[in-house]
Design a protein around this motif. Sequence first.
Motif, PDB file in Angstrom:
ATOM      1  N   ALA A   1       0.833  -1.208   0.000  1.00  0.00           N
ATOM      2  CA  ALA A   1       0.000   0.000   0.000  1.00  0.00           C
ATOM      3  C   ALA A   1       0.865   1.254   0.000  1.00  0.00           C
TER       4      ALA A   1
ATOM      5  N   ILE B   1      -1.424   3.917  -1.799  1.00  0.00           N
ATOM      6  CA  ILE B   1      -2.828   3.657  -1.520  1.00  0.00           C
ATOM      7  C   ILE B   1      -3.094   4.094  -0.082  1.00  0.00           C
ATOM      8  N   LYS B   2      -4.058   4.978   0.096  1.00  0.00           N
ATOM      9  CA  LYS B   2      -4.358   5.500   1.439  1.00  0.00           C
ATOM     10  C   LYS B   2      -4.993   4.443   2.339  1.00  0.00           C
TER      11      LYS B   2
ATOM     12  N   ASN C   1      -5.668   0.499   2.906  1.00  0.00           N
ATOM     13  CA  ASN C   1      -5.153  -0.781   2.442  1.00  0.00           C
ATOM     14  C   ASN C   1      -6.192  -1.905   2.494  1.00  0.00           C
TER      15      ASN C   1
END
Length: 111
Positions: A42, A47-48, A50
């Motif tokens: 992540a 990616i904020k 996960n």
Amino acid sequence: MAKQINIGDFLQRFEILIAGIWFLTVYFKTTFYFYSFVIGLAQVLNIKDNRPIVLPLGMIQVVYSLVVYPNVAYMTEFDTKAWISYALAIGLLYPLLILSVASIRKSMIKS
């Protein structure tokens, strides 16, 4: 070895306790590695949240475990013939590569 433990003729059969402890340690170790993998991926992919990648990665992990070691005989043969080179690459060369990249980045930031 655990079958032979006998304390005072009333504490016997410790193999089930040893097996239970072993299963718990394997479970927590696998959980820790999977969590680290999800968090790391992540971060790499920026990616904020996960949570959306947990299920797909879990399914990939199950399939991968069946592909890597299809049976015990293959696992034994692989471990005796090829494991040392893989362990050296993953356990020594890869961390040294990461350390060298980090030191190069640090020196580039300073200058």
